[in-house]
Design an enzyme around this catalytic site. Structure first.
Site, mmCIF file in Angstrom:
data_model
loop_
_atom_site.group_PDB
_atom_site.id
_atom_site.type_symbol
_atom_site.label_atom_id
_atom_site.label_comp_id
_atom_site.label_asym_id
_atom_site.label_seq_id
_atom_site.Cartn_x
_atom_site.Cartn_y
_atom_site.Cartn_z
ATOM 1 N N ASP A 1 0.820 -1.204 0.000
ATOM 2 C CA ASP A 1 0.000 0.000 0.000
ATOM 3 C C ASP A 1 0.852 1.251 0.000
ATOM 4 O O ASP A 1 1.833 1.353 0.729
ATOM 5 C CB ASP A 1 -0.952 -0.023 1.187
ATOM 6 C CG ASP A 1 -2.141 -0.916 0.913
ATOM 7 O OD1 ASP A 1 -2.977 -0.519 0.102
ATOM 8 O OD2 ASP A 1 -2.210 -2.010 1.484
ATOM 9 N N THR A 2 0.402 2.214 -0.792
ATOM 10 C CA THR A 2 1.166 3.402 -1.106
ATOM 11 C C THR A 2 0.176 4.463 -1.559
ATOM 12 O O THR A 2 -0.923 4.134 -1.992
ATOM 13 C CB THR A 2 2.149 3.090 -2.268
ATOM 14 O OG1 THR A 2 3.036 2.053 -1.857
ATOM 15 C CG2 THR A 2 2.954 4.298 -2.682
ATOM 16 N N VAL A 3 0.564 5.743 -1.486
ATOM 17 C CA VAL A 3 -0.210 6.766 -2.185
ATOM 18 C C VAL A 3 0.688 7.470 -3.179
ATOM 19 O O VAL A 3 1.865 7.723 -2.908
ATOM 20 C CB VAL A 3 -0.861 7.800 -1.236
ATOM 21 C CG1 VAL A 3 -1.874 7.117 -0.334
ATOM 22 C CG2 VAL A 3 0.165 8.565 -0.419
#
Length: 530
Positions: free
Chosen positions: A349-351
């Site tokens: 998960d990353t933005v």
């Protein structure tokens, strides 16, 4: 031209400025910052800080950050590596003594020193225009006053309830009432609000020293970690020279190793050896993309590491000779079976945030805590979620990415930019852990090879080769006849456990003086312009 009878969305179009993020509140924050006189760097940091609050499973101030930036629309792209290092006292022997063959997730051993705040404060000091306190003010407000839970945030939060329940502070903050907040419920993070206020007032020293640093170090030490206050105080990111390749008359820019951006370039180099024609989702095209990815990822897992600690063959990875050799191994009649062994981490998960302002300053910005909610360990007083980026290390003796003291791991998060004729044209990025290199190549190829607009390219069904031989994960929207043909050639398809990756992108139309933007339909976000 988009088919308006299909349930998707149009690209966003505007004249002056644009932001694209995976959360509506972050996109709106970026626009508000620019309307208040901030530039693209101010807006990207503000949006990211908001996402560290409202999308806590995806990112946080306890993670790492990479960025590409260009001023006034030029092709002079600069890169910043904001990835942290292991504690100075951590060696591979620590794992051998405990009989560990992998770095455990919910363990202090997987916590490298967070590099995000160092990156934010350095980039802002060098390129921002608004006071840093103004940049962090929206995130502080959301943390203090509360934010409404959006659908994808709820989905990702719910999956990690068991992990969060295993840490007392994580359970108290993130499982109110013993469960993940539901869609539309309001959640608050008062401890994080206070930490952000300290950083807004005092800058990076408020995070890497004083009560916040003491809180993180003492908590990690209580769990057996080897982190010290000196490890945090000595943390520094760095400006680095982007790596590039030419593709169809455009120059593609990526951050250099220890990130995997160079592997996106290798995939594009392989794809450039094949004609792009017909259906972009045909069995032949997907066959080429899958095999190019498998070959390039084998190279990645053999060679990508911290260049300060290992010899990374950058020139070889970008060479035409390597691309020719790997492209020559692809046989459209059958799947390759003789790849060298390699390991791939799972989805993470990353933005990712893309911003272009009125002056055509452009920033490609990515921030991550790796797994959803990172380690699931939360510092008790500061409310900082600690990432598990150390899981990207190898424990194999002699491997260039073997864990060691004060070392940065192979990094999956990669911002991207495209330039042509002396100007920046596209700021783009893809989320999704190891998928990102494939995602970059897939997106750029669909836009530059097939003439798709950004949203059309992002909307396309996705596939992802795995470490299990010829097995390929596929979203359910992949055409059944295409899958059947690829299975006849030797690939084995399995349903993806979750939507594959995510993307945001902005393209500058220099002729018309306008911007087009796109945001990932698999997330909650939007692209908006002014």
């Amino acid at each position: 031209m988009r088919n308006f009878e299909r349930p998707t969305r149009s690209v966003a179009v505007s004249r002056h400025a644009m932001a694209a993020t995976s959360h509506p509140s972050a996109t709106l924050t970026a626009l508000q910052i620019m309307e208040a006189g901030g530039n693209a760097i101010d807006a990207a940091i503000a949006a990211c800080a908001v996402q560290c609050v409202v999308e806590p499973g995806s990112t946080g101030i306890g993670g790492d950050c990479f960025a590409l930036y260009t001023a006034s629309g030029s092709d002079k792209v600069i890169a910043y590596n904001g990835s942290g290092r292991t504690p100075a006292a951590l060696t591979a022997d620590w794992f051998n003594e405990r009989g560990l063959t992998k770095v455990p997730r919910q363990s202090p051993a997987s916590v490298t020193v967070p590099g995000a705040i160092d990156a934010w404060t350095r980039l802002h000091a060098d390129h921002g225009t608004l006071p840093f306190a103004d940049v962090l003010a929206p995130a502080i407000r959301f943390a203090e006053e509360g934010y409404a839970i959006t659908p994808r945030v709820h989905r990702d939060w719910s999956v990690e309830q068991k992990l969060l329940a295993a840490d007392v502070t994580a359970a108290r903050i993130f499982l109110p009432g013993g469960r993940a907040p539901r869609i539309g419920e309001v959640h608050r993070q008062p401890e994080l609000a206070q930490t952000l206020k300290r950083i807004a007032a005092e800058g990076r020293d408020a995070f890497y020293g004083g009560p916040v640093a003491e809180d993180m170090v003492s908590y990690l030490n209580s769990l057996g970690g080897l982190h010290t206050l000196e490890d945090l105080a000595n943390t520094r990111g760095e400006y680095v020279t982007p790596v590039t390749t030419d593709f169809r008359g455009y120059t593609i820019h990526e951050c250099p190793p220890n990130g995997q951006g160079i592997i996106a370039l290798l995939i594009l180099n392989i794809l450039s050896r094949f004609d792009a024609k017909g259906d972009p989702q045909s069995s032949d095209r997907l066959h080429v993309e899958i095999e190019a990815t498998r070959l390039a990822y084998a190279a990645r897992d053999a060679w990508i590491a911290d260049p300060e600690k290992a010899d990374v063959p950058v020139d070889q990875l970008l060479s035409g000779e390597l691309a020719d050799r790997l492209a020559g191994m692809i046989d459209l009649r059958k799947a390759l079976t003789d790849l060298p062994p390699f390991e791939m981490p799972l989805h993470r998960d990353t933005v990712y945030i893309s911003v272009v302002d009125r002056n055509r300053n452009a920033v490609s910005f990515i921030n991550s805590i790796f797994d959803s909610f990172g380690t699931g360990l939360v510092s008790p007083c500061s409310g900082v979620i600690l990432h598990n980026r150390g899981q990207s290390f190898s424990l194999k003796p002699g491997h260039p990415n073997r864990i060691g003291p004060s070392k940065r791991p192979l990094h999956t998060i990669i911002p991207g930019m495209v330039t042509r004729n002396g100007r920046v044209e596209i700021s783009f990025g893809v989320m999704g852990g190891y998928y990102q290199a494939l995602g970059h190549a897939h997106l750029i190829s669909k836009v530059l090879d097939y003439g798709m607009d950004l949203q059309e390219a992002i909307d396309l069904p996705r596939v992802m080769p795995t470490s299990n031989g010829t097995r390929v994960e596929a979203e359910h929207t992949i055409d059944g006849s295409t899958k059947a043909e690829l299975e006849r050639r030797g690939f084995t398809f399995t349903p993806a456990e979750e939507p594959i990756g995510g993307a945001q992108a902005i393209r500058i139309d220099w002729e018309n003086g306008t911007l087009t933007g796109a945001s990932e339909p698999r997330k909650d976000g939007i692209a908006l312009g002014i």
